[in-house]
Design a protein around this motif. Structure first.
Motif, PDB file in Angstrom:
ATOM      1  N   MET A   1       0.849  -1.203   0.000  1.00  0.00           N
ATOM      2  CA  MET A   1       0.000   0.000   0.000  1.00  0.00           C
ATOM      3  C   MET A   1       0.884   1.254   0.000  1.00  0.00           C
ATOM      4  SD  MET A   1      -2.896   1.014   2.788  1.00  0.00           S
ATOM      5  CE  MET A   1      -3.251   2.717   3.100  1.00  0.00           C
ATOM      6  N   SER A   2       0.596   2.160  -0.950  1.00  0.00           N
ATOM      7  CA  SER A   2       1.425   3.364  -1.097  1.00  0.00           C
ATOM      8  C   SER A   2       1.002   4.431  -0.086  1.00  0.00           C
ATOM      9  CB  SER A   2       1.304   3.906  -2.525  1.00  0.00           C
ATOM     10  OG  SER A   2      -0.018   4.309  -2.771  1.00  0.00           O
ATOM     11  N   ASP A   3       1.950   5.313   0.206  1.00  0.00           N
ATOM     12  CA  ASP A   3       1.686   6.426   1.116  1.00  0.00           C
ATOM     13  C   ASP A   3       1.239   7.619   0.272  1.00  0.00           C
ATOM     14  OD1 ASP A   3       1.625   8.377   2.984  1.00  0.00           O
ATOM     15  OD2 ASP A   3       3.708   8.159   3.651  1.00  0.00           O
ATOM     16  N   LEU A   4       0.036   8.144   0.578  1.00  0.00           N
ATOM     17  CA  LEU A   4      -0.493   9.261  -0.213  1.00  0.00           C
ATOM     18  C   LEU A   4       0.402  10.488  -0.121  1.00  0.00           C
ATOM     19  CD1 LEU A   4      -4.373   9.261   0.288  1.00  0.00           C
ATOM     20  CD2 LEU A   4      -3.097   8.762  -1.771  1.00  0.00           C
ATOM     21  N   ALA A   5       1.091  10.662   0.991  1.00  0.00           N
ATOM     22  CA  ALA A   5       1.976  11.825   1.160  1.00  0.00           C
ATOM     23  C   ALA A   5       3.138  11.793   0.179  1.00  0.00           C
ATOM     24  CB  ALA A   5       2.503  11.874   2.590  1.00  0.00           C
ATOM     25  N   LEU A   6       3.429  10.614  -0.392  1.00  0.00           N
ATOM     26  CA  LEU A   6       4.535  10.473  -1.349  1.00  0.00           C
ATOM     27  C   LEU A   6       4.041  10.468  -2.792  1.00  0.00           C
ATOM     28  CD1 LEU A   6       6.690   7.772   0.482  1.00  0.00           C
ATOM     29  CD2 LEU A   6       6.911  10.264   0.568  1.00  0.00           C
ATOM     30  N   THR A   7       2.807  10.923  -3.023  1.00  0.00           N
ATOM     31  CA  THR A   7       2.232  10.965  -4.382  1.00  0.00           C
ATOM     32  C   THR A   7       1.923  12.419  -4.746  1.00  0.00           C
ATOM     33  OG1 THR A   7       1.246   8.782  -4.070  1.00  0.00           O
ATOM     34  CG2 THR A   7       0.355  10.119  -5.857  1.00  0.00           C
ATOM     35  N   ARG A   8       2.172  12.778  -6.019  1.00  0.00           N
ATOM     36  CA  ARG A   8       1.793  14.096  -6.532  1.00  0.00           C
ATOM     37  C   ARG A   8       1.106  13.887  -7.893  1.00  0.00           C
ATOM     38  NH1 ARG A   8       3.165  14.779  -2.145  1.00  0.00           N
ATOM     39  NH2 ARG A   8       4.591  16.315  -1.216  1.00  0.00           N
ATOM     40  N   CYS A   9      -0.087  14.461  -8.032  1.00  0.00           N
ATOM     41  CA  CYS A   9      -0.798  14.422  -9.319  1.00  0.00           C
ATOM     42  C   CYS A   9      -0.827  15.840  -9.870  1.00  0.00           C
ATOM     43  CB  CYS A   9      -2.236  13.913  -9.147  1.00  0.00           C
ATOM     44  SG  CYS A   9      -2.333  12.227  -8.551  1.00  0.00           S
ATOM     45  N   PHE A  10      -0.204  16.058 -11.025  1.00  0.00           N
ATOM     46  CA  PHE A  10      -0.164  17.416 -11.581  1.00  0.00           C
ATOM     47  C   PHE A  10      -0.176  17.358 -13.104  1.00  0.00           C
ATOM     48  CE2 PHE A  10       4.193  16.015 -11.090  1.00  0.00           C
ATOM     49  CZ  PHE A  10       4.833  16.440 -12.243  1.00  0.00           C
ATOM     50  N   CYS A  11      -0.571  18.473 -13.704  1.00  0.00           N
ATOM     51  CA  CYS A  11      -0.555  18.570 -15.166  1.00  0.00           C
ATOM     52  C   CYS A  11       0.298  19.771 -15.567  1.00  0.00           C
ATOM     53  CB  CYS A  11      -1.969  18.699 -15.724  1.00  0.00           C
ATOM     54  SG  CYS A  11      -2.883  20.076 -15.057  1.00  0.00           S
ATOM     55  N   ILE A  12       0.677  19.805 -16.845  1.00  0.00           N
ATOM     56  CA  ILE A  12       1.445  20.929 -17.381  1.00  0.00           C
ATOM     57  C   ILE A  12       0.537  21.692 -18.323  1.00  0.00           C
ATOM     58  CG2 ILE A  12       3.526  21.607 -18.622  1.00  0.00           C
ATOM     59  CD1 ILE A  12       4.765  18.937 -17.927  1.00  0.00           C
ATOM     60  N   VAL A  13       0.297  22.979 -18.049  1.00  0.00           N
ATOM     61  CA  VAL A  13      -0.559  23.801 -18.918  1.00  0.00           C
ATOM     62  C   VAL A  13       0.224  25.039 -19.350  1.00  0.00           C
ATOM     63  CG1 VAL A  13      -2.744  23.028 -17.914  1.00  0.00           C
ATOM     64  CG2 VAL A  13      -1.617  25.033 -16.961  1.00  0.00           C
ATOM     65  N   ALA A  14      -0.088  25.522 -20.566  1.00  0.00           N
ATOM     66  CA  ALA A  14       0.614  26.700 -21.082  1.00  0.00           C
ATOM     67  C   ALA A  14      -0.019  27.142 -22.384  1.00  0.00           C
ATOM     68  CB  ALA A  14       2.095  26.393 -21.319  1.00  0.00           C
ATOM     69  N   HIS A  15       0.404  28.304 -22.859  1.00  0.00           N
ATOM     70  CA  HIS A  15       0.066  28.771 -24.201  1.00  0.00           C
ATOM     71  C   HIS A  15       0.769  27.856 -25.209  1.00  0.00           C
ATOM     72  CE1 HIS A  15      -1.132  31.896 -27.092  1.00  0.00           C
ATOM     73  NE2 HIS A  15       0.016  31.647 -27.688  1.00  0.00           N
ATOM     74  N   ILE A  16       0.252  27.778 -26.421  1.00  0.00           N
ATOM     75  CA  ILE A  16       0.845  26.927 -27.459  1.00  0.00           C
ATOM     76  C   ILE A  16       2.302  27.349 -27.719  1.00  0.00           C
ATOM     77  CG2 ILE A  16       0.017  28.377 -29.381  1.00  0.00           C
ATOM     78  CD1 ILE A  16      -0.546  25.695 -30.872  1.00  0.00           C
ATOM     79  N   ASP A  17       3.194  26.346 -27.861  1.00  0.00           N
ATOM     80  CA  ASP A  17       4.625  26.544 -28.166  1.00  0.00           C
ATOM     81  C   ASP A  17       5.434  27.141 -27.025  1.00  0.00           C
ATOM     82  OD1 ASP A  17       4.715  25.409 -30.627  1.00  0.00           O
ATOM     83  OD2 ASP A  17       4.454  27.253 -31.765  1.00  0.00           O
ATOM     84  N   HIS A  18       4.955  27.052 -25.787  1.00  0.00           N
ATOM     85  CA  HIS A  18       5.757  27.566 -24.670  1.00  0.00           C
ATOM     86  C   HIS A  18       6.606  26.462 -24.030  1.00  0.00           C
ATOM     87  CE1 HIS A  18       3.922  31.753 -23.665  1.00  0.00           C
ATOM     88  NE2 HIS A  18       4.146  31.586 -24.950  1.00  0.00           N
ATOM     89  N   GLY A  19       6.538  25.227 -24.579  1.00  0.00           N
ATOM     90  CA  GLY A  19       7.493  24.187 -24.168  1.00  0.00           C
ATOM     91  C   GLY A  19       6.977  23.153 -23.198  1.00  0.00           C
ATOM     92  N   LYS A  20       5.658  22.868 -23.215  1.00  0.00           N
ATOM     93  CA  LYS A  20       5.091  21.864 -22.289  1.00  0.00           C
ATOM     94  C   LYS A  20       5.663  20.467 -22.568  1.00  0.00           C
ATOM     95  CE  LYS A  20       1.022  22.700 -23.777  1.00  0.00           C
ATOM     96  NZ  LYS A  20       1.505  23.764 -24.667  1.00  0.00           N
ATOM     97  N   SER A  21       5.610  20.045 -23.832  1.00  0.00           N
ATOM     98  CA  SER A  21       6.024  18.679 -24.173  1.00  0.00           C
ATOM     99  C   SER A  21       7.524  18.486 -23.974  1.00  0.00           C
ATOM    100  CB  SER A  21       5.632  18.344 -25.618  1.00  0.00           C
ATOM    101  OG  SER A  21       4.221  18.403 -25.762  1.00  0.00           O
ATOM    102  N   THR A  22       8.326  19.532 -24.246  1.00  0.00           N
ATOM    103  CA  THR A  22       9.779  19.443 -24.024  1.00  0.00           C
ATOM    104  C   THR A  22      10.076  19.354 -22.530  1.00  0.00           C
ATOM    105  OG1 THR A  22      10.042  20.817 -25.986  1.00  0.00           O
ATOM    106  CG2 THR A  22      11.991  20.497 -24.625  1.00  0.00           C
ATOM    107  N   LEU A  23       9.327  20.096 -21.716  1.00  0.00           N
ATOM    108  CA  LEU A  23       9.504  20.022 -20.262  1.00  0.00           C
ATOM    109  C   LEU A  23       9.144  18.618 -19.755  1.00  0.00           C
ATOM    110  CD1 LEU A  23      10.130  21.464 -17.602  1.00  0.00           C
ATOM    111  CD2 LEU A  23       7.738  22.172 -17.494  1.00  0.00           C
ATOM    112  N   ALA A  24       8.069  18.037 -20.305  1.00  0.00           N
ATOM    113  CA  ALA A  24       7.699  16.662 -19.928  1.00  0.00           C
ATOM    114  C   ALA A  24       8.832  15.696 -20.279  1.00  0.00           C
ATOM    115  CB  ALA A  24       6.410  16.256 -20.632  1.00  0.00           C
ATOM    116  N   ASP A  25       9.494  15.907 -21.437  1.00  0.00           N
ATOM    117  CA  ASP A  25      10.633  15.054 -21.837  1.00  0.00           C
ATOM    118  C   ASP A  25      11.747  15.103 -20.797  1.00  0.00           C
ATOM    119  OD1 ASP A  25       9.337  14.392 -24.149  1.00  0.00           O
ATOM    120  OD2 ASP A  25      10.507  15.704 -25.459  1.00  0.00           O
ATOM    121  N   ARG A  26      12.054  16.327 -20.303  1.00  0.00           N
ATOM    122  CA  ARG A  26      13.155  16.455 -19.330  1.00  0.00           C
ATOM    123  C   ARG A  26      12.794  15.777 -18.010  1.00  0.00           C
ATOM    124  NH1 ARG A  26      14.544  18.083 -23.427  1.00  0.00           N
ATOM    125  NH2 ARG A  26      14.913  15.833 -23.487  1.00  0.00           N
TER     126      ARG A  26
END
Length: 601
Positions: A1-26
């Motif tokens: 059983m995982s510890d909820l305190a050790l979990t983070r759920c987040f998304c990356i949002v931005a204007h088009i071409d500001h580098g969301k997908s490249t940031l996800a790659d890194r």
């Protein structure tokens, strides 16, 4: 059983071409979940269409392990989202599966129109927002100006904003530590009845409909009998898994986890996006709030070139709707094109993407009619009609008034291009609401614009007038009465309902003359004359003529009586008249696209 305190759920949002997908790659690079040999740029953009166009179309989920400076190993559930205004519904769905959002701002461009829109979406969803200033490696980057814009325009503190370069990998470890420190862990109770949200789904020809879920309470296990709370349908779970980014089977999904469920779900309607999945034997008391249904802004007819492929097109649309909940469709018939579907889209890019996906994934050749919006028509009998298709507009004498949809458009532009941008908006019947200098060199213009005017290459014209610097975002702002008329198009006296359009009375004749001129250039010449006419009701307002191919039948006549020549010409004329009665004119796809384009000059 995982510890909820050790979990983070987040998304990356931005204007088009500001580098969301490249940031996800890194972030993926640093987590080390993907083998170096398999790593590529824009890894989460898995569709060929996304890689060809260089944009994100679908939100993509992924699980990443991260060993933090405090020695603990955290689990990050990351969702990368699109940036274009047409895919804002994808963003809103991703937000409800998260507790935090990375708001990416380009260090050289600053806060753009879609940055503001995505910020408000994340704020209204109750997410904790962590600003990330990307592209600090550029010569034109100005981090301090970006921080000032974040505080002034978005009205959130920027002292904890993380400056990074996604391309170079600069400060990515600091960003990961900030995610651990500043974004909240999920809340949930593993002992409570199962409650998980379907935020996306896809269709697999071998395994049926596969919903993507975020678990909020309870646990999802293999062999469990689950129930859909919207319709009570029950299924046995065959497999559950997570994305790393390739699907990996796991034994169970717990609160805070994002993954997929394979449960032999054969009917597409049983995996509705926004539905709550619970355990059949111990159901949850109430479903999760789910999503507001997407409201289509633009409508167009899709018809198969080969009429025998009508049923294949229906199945393809149903499969695509499972993966794209913003798409809506209903059957319709056109006198010119036969059986097809009237489809609803969020914008012109969304429409182009859907058409291309249908042609690629289902191998169906399509004709797409000119785009139109939904009009509210008050008839002389007092009835209020919703008109999705211009061909369905009643006769002018039966119409009391017509209301058209209005949008609130936000244009962000450098101060040097304010004049050309205002000239464009006012030329499209725009009303200026506010004009604000967000910085000494950048201006925010807010206009009330008819949606119909934005459809016709407004975005391209805005980019060309501002040398590519201006950005646009818009949201619905109700309906407004306008002096609108329906322009019908006839070819050789036969109306082509698929080329009908509803336009403002002042611009009707100019548009009609331009359309006739374009069609004249596009329609192939025949052995008989083609007459192109545009009309409002019974009044012809524009016309053009495609001359026939003509054999010189009098070539052999030299000298002699003129009546011989006349006799030959009359016989030719009769032959062409008979040919015109039985001749059919194939209207190319370019003719329907010609209705979309306007002549800026």
């Amino acid at each position: 059983m995982s510890d909820l305190a050790l979990t983070r759920c987040f998304c990356i949002v931005a204007h088009i071409d500001h580098g969301k997908s490249t940031l996800a790659d890194r972030l993926i690079d640093l987590a080390g979940t993907v083998d170096r040999r398999q790593m590529r740029d824009q890894l989460l953009d898995s569709m060929d269409l996304e890689r060809e166009r260089g944009i994100t179309i679908k939100a993509s989920a992924m699980r990443l392990p991260y060993r933090a400076a405090d020695g603990q190993t955290y689990t990050f559930n990351l969702i990368d989202t699109p940036g274009h205004v047409d895919f804002s519904y994808e963003v809103s769905r991703a937000l409800l599966a998260c507790e935090g959002a990375l708001l990416v701002v380009d260090a050289s461009q600053g806060v753009e129109a879609q940055t503001i829109a995505n910020f408000h979406l994340a704020q209204s969803a109750g997410l904790t927002i962590l600003p990330v200033i990307n592209k600090i490696d550029l010569a034109s980057a100005d981090v301090e100006r970006c921080k000032a814009e974040i505080e002034e325009i978005l009205e959130i503190p920027a002292d904890h904003a993380v400056p990074v370069s996604a391309r170079e990998g600069t400060n990515i470890p600091e960003l990961l530590e900030a995610i651990v420190r500043l974004l909240p862990p999920p809340e949930g109770d593993i002992a409570a009845p199962l409650k998980s949200l379907i935020f996306d789904s896809k269709f697999d020809i071998y395994r049926g409909a596969v919903p993507y879920v975020r678990v909020f309470d309870g646990a999802l296990r293999r062999g469990q009998t689950i129930s859909m709370m919207s319709n009570g349908k029950q299924f046995e779970v065959d497999e559950i898994g997570v994305f790393e980014p390739a699907p990996r089977s796991v034994d169970q999904l717990e609160p805070g986890d994002v993954g997929y469920v394979v449960a032999n779900i054969r009917t597409i309607a049983d995996t509705r996006v926004g539905d709550t999945v619970t355990e059949a034997g111990r159901p949850a008391a109430a479903p999760l709030p789910g999503y507001q249904p997407a409201k289509s802004m633009v409508f167009s007819g899709l018809y198969p070139v080969n009429s025998n492929e009508y049923h294949e097109l229906r199945e393809a649309l149903e499969r695509l709707q499972l993966n794209d909940a913003a798409l809506s469709f209903e059957p319709e018939t056109s006198a010119a094109l036969g059986l097809g579907f009237r489809c609803g889209f969020l914008g012109l890019l969304h429409m182009a993407i859907v058409q291309e996906r249908l042609e690629r994934e289902s191998n169906i050749d399509l004709i797409c009619t000119a785009a139109s919006v939904v009009y509210h028509v008050l008839t002389t009998h007092g009835d209020i009609l919703e008109i999705h298709n211009p061909a369905n507009l009643p006769e002018p004498q039966k119409v009391e008034s017509i209301e058209e949809p209005i949008v609130r458009a936000v244009i962000m532009t450098p101060a040097d291009f304010v004049g050309p941008c205002m000239d464009l908006a006012q030329g499209r019947r725009g009303e200026l609401e506010t004009m604000e200098y967000t910085t000494p060199t950048r201006t925010m213009l807010v206009y009330r614009l008819p949606l119909n005017e934005i459809l016709h290459d407004f975005f391209d014209s805005l980019k060309s007038r501002s040398r590519g610097y201006a950005t646009l975002d818009y949201e619905p702002a109700g309906y407004q009465e306008s002096d609108l008329v329906k322009t019908d198009l006839m070819i050789n006296g036969e109306p082509v309902d698929a080329l009908s359009s509803i336009v403002h009375r002042q611009s009707a004749q100019g548009r009609a003359i331009e359309l006739c001129r374009r069609l004249k250039a596009l329609l192939p010449r025949q052995q008989f004359e083609i007459r192109i006419q545009a009309s409002i009701g019974a009044k012809i307002i524009a016309s053009a003529r495609v001359a026939p191919y003509r054999k010189d039948v009098t070539a052999k006549c030299y000298g002699g009586d003129i009546s011989r020549k006349r006799k030959l010409l009359e016989r030719q004329k009769e032959g062409k008249k008979r040919m015109k009665q039985v001749g059919r004119i194939e209207i190319p796809q370019e003719a329907f696209l010609a209705v979309l384009r306007t002549d800026e000059s």
